[in-house]
Design an enzyme around this catalytic site. Structure first.
Site, PDB file in Angstrom:
ATOM      1  CG  HIS A  56      86.972  -9.491 116.371  1.00  0.00           C
ATOM      2  ND1 HIS A  56      86.139  -8.527 116.886  1.00  0.00           N
ATOM      3  CD2 HIS A  56      86.213 -10.233 115.525  1.00  0.00           C
ATOM      4  CE1 HIS A  56      84.920  -8.700 116.374  1.00  0.00           C
ATOM      5  NE2 HIS A  56      84.936  -9.715 115.539  1.00  0.00           N
ATOM      6  CG  HIS A  58      85.354 -11.264 112.118  1.00  0.00           C
ATOM      7  ND1 HIS A  58      84.561 -11.887 113.050  1.00  0.00           N
ATOM      8  CD2 HIS A  58      86.109 -12.238 111.537  1.00  0.00           C
ATOM      9  CE1 HIS A  58      84.825 -13.193 113.037  1.00  0.00           C
ATOM     10  NE2 HIS A  58      85.762 -13.433 112.134  1.00  0.00           N
ATOM     11  CG  ASP A  60      81.438  -7.371 111.470  1.00  0.00           C
ATOM     12  OD1 ASP A  60      82.415  -8.140 111.451  1.00  0.00           O
ATOM     13  OD2 ASP A  60      80.537  -7.435 112.341  1.00  0.00           O
ATOM     14  CG  HIS A  61      84.096  -5.893 114.635  1.00  0.00           C
ATOM     15  ND1 HIS A  61      83.474  -5.567 115.821  1.00  0.00           N
ATOM     16  CD2 HIS A  61      83.366  -6.905 114.096  1.00  0.00           C
ATOM     17  CE1 HIS A  61      82.418  -6.353 115.992  1.00  0.00           C
ATOM     18  NE2 HIS A  61      82.332  -7.170 114.963  1.00  0.00           N
ATOM     19  CG  HIS A 114      83.576 -13.975 117.359  1.00  0.00           C
ATOM     20  ND1 HIS A 114      82.442 -14.391 116.711  1.00  0.00           N
ATOM     21  CD2 HIS A 114      84.013 -12.873 116.693  1.00  0.00           C
ATOM     22  CE1 HIS A 114      82.209 -13.568 115.691  1.00  0.00           C
ATOM     23  NE2 HIS A 114      83.146 -12.641 115.658  1.00  0.00           N
ATOM     24  CG  ASP A 133      81.540  -9.635 117.314  1.00  0.00           C
ATOM     25  OD1 ASP A 133      80.911  -8.650 117.753  1.00  0.00           O
ATOM     26  OD2 ASP A 133      81.738  -9.809 116.092  1.00  0.00           O
ATOM     27  CG  HIS A 171      77.200  -7.542 116.115  1.00  0.00           C
ATOM     28  ND1 HIS A 171      77.045  -7.266 114.783  1.00  0.00           N
ATOM     29  CD2 HIS A 171      78.478  -7.983 116.262  1.00  0.00           C
ATOM     30  CE1 HIS A 171      78.171  -7.542 114.132  1.00  0.00           C
ATOM     31  NE2 HIS A 171      79.061  -7.980 115.008  1.00  0.00           N
TER      32      HIS A 171
HETATM   33 FE    FE Z   1      81.027  -8.679 114.400  1.00  0.00          FE
HETATM   34 ZN    ZN Z   2      83.269 -10.753 114.568  1.00  0.00          ZN
END
Ligand code: FE
Ligand code: ZN
Length: 255
Positions: A56, A58, A60-61, A114, A133, A171
């Site tokens: 996805h 985001h 942080d990915h 999400h 996520d 995570h």
């Molecule tokens: Fe994440």
């Molecule tokens: Zn995420």
């Protein structure tokens, strides 16, 4: 031969994964929260990166992707639905598509909730699903873009995979998730013992990811909307599973 899979801690509490198909020599990296730990893992294993899967959009990915590709060119795979906000994709996929990493075939599952456009990929021959996520160890992702109904539909698709499927989520949130899970399902003995095992693992600095789908089905409150004990605790005996899920998600947001 199934994938050999390595869990790579990144940033404060993210995971990337390397999945290596020894027969073909191909290696898939799932999400790139950070470049350096992935480079280090490639160096230590001697595996040659061939593909990257982005679950996805985001940061942080995906934020480590550019520097990773600069060092190791690879085919980038992500959701067609999210192509406008992901880094450039070489292969854009959606629900029902199959991706091939050497001899390993992975089935793409839309797990919106999400985010809208979040995908998971199930590799049946390796008993592995990469969920990032969506379904997480003892939890599920917060609903930033999708609705509770959407997330519940997504989780149900994952719940129907074989119970021995290993769940590679994005995570290390499991200890906090365990505290919340115990607040809605305090008498669940499988949850109580899992929670102790999680505390022990974290004290020793060991990851609690991956987990098995069977463990999640027995202990993850977000998959247990049909459970009579949880329903009576929430005074929701006559509600739909989706409504019970939505209430559990709402309580977690405030926990
Ligand atoms: Fe994440
Ligand atoms: Zn995420």
């Amino acid at each position: 031969m199934p994938f050999e899979i390595l869990t790579i801690p990144c940033l404060a509490d993210n995971y990337a994964f390397l999945a290596h198909d020894a027969d073909s020599g191909k290696t898939l990296c799932v999400d790139v929260p950070e470049t350096a730990p992935v480079l280090q893992a490639l160096e230590q294993t001697g595996w040659t990166l061939s593909h990257v899967l982005l679950t996805h959009h985001h940061a942080d990915h995906v934020q480590g992707l550019r520097d990773l590709l600069a060092a190791h060119p690879a085919t980038v795979i992500g959701a067609a639905a999210d192509a406008h906000r992901l880094p450039p994709l070489d292969i854009a996929v959606g629900e029902g598509d199959t991706i091939e990493i050497g001899h390993q075939a992975g089935h793409v599952i839309d797990v919106s909730g999400h985010t809208v456009g979040h995908i998971a990929v199930h590799f049946p021959a390796s008993h592995a699903v990469f969920t990032a996520d969506s379904l997480m160890a003892l939890g599920c992702g917060r609903l930033f873009e999708g609705t509770a109904d959407q997330m519940w539909d997504s989780l149900q698709k994952l719940m129907h995979l074989p119970p021995d499927t290993i769940v590679y989520s994005g995570h290390e949130y499991t200890s906090a998730n365990a505290k919340f899970a115990l607040s809605v399902d305090p008498d669940n003995s499988a949850l109580i013992s899992r929670s102790k095992a999680i505390d022990a693992a974290r004290e020793q600095g060991r990851p609690t990811v991956p987990s098995t789908l069977a463990e999640e089905l027995a202990t993850n409150p977000f998959l247990r909307a049909e459970d009579p004990t949880i329903r009576s605790r929430l005074a929701m005996q006559d509600e739909t599973d989706a409504a019970v899920f939505a209430e559990i998600r709402k309580r977690k947001d405030k926990f």
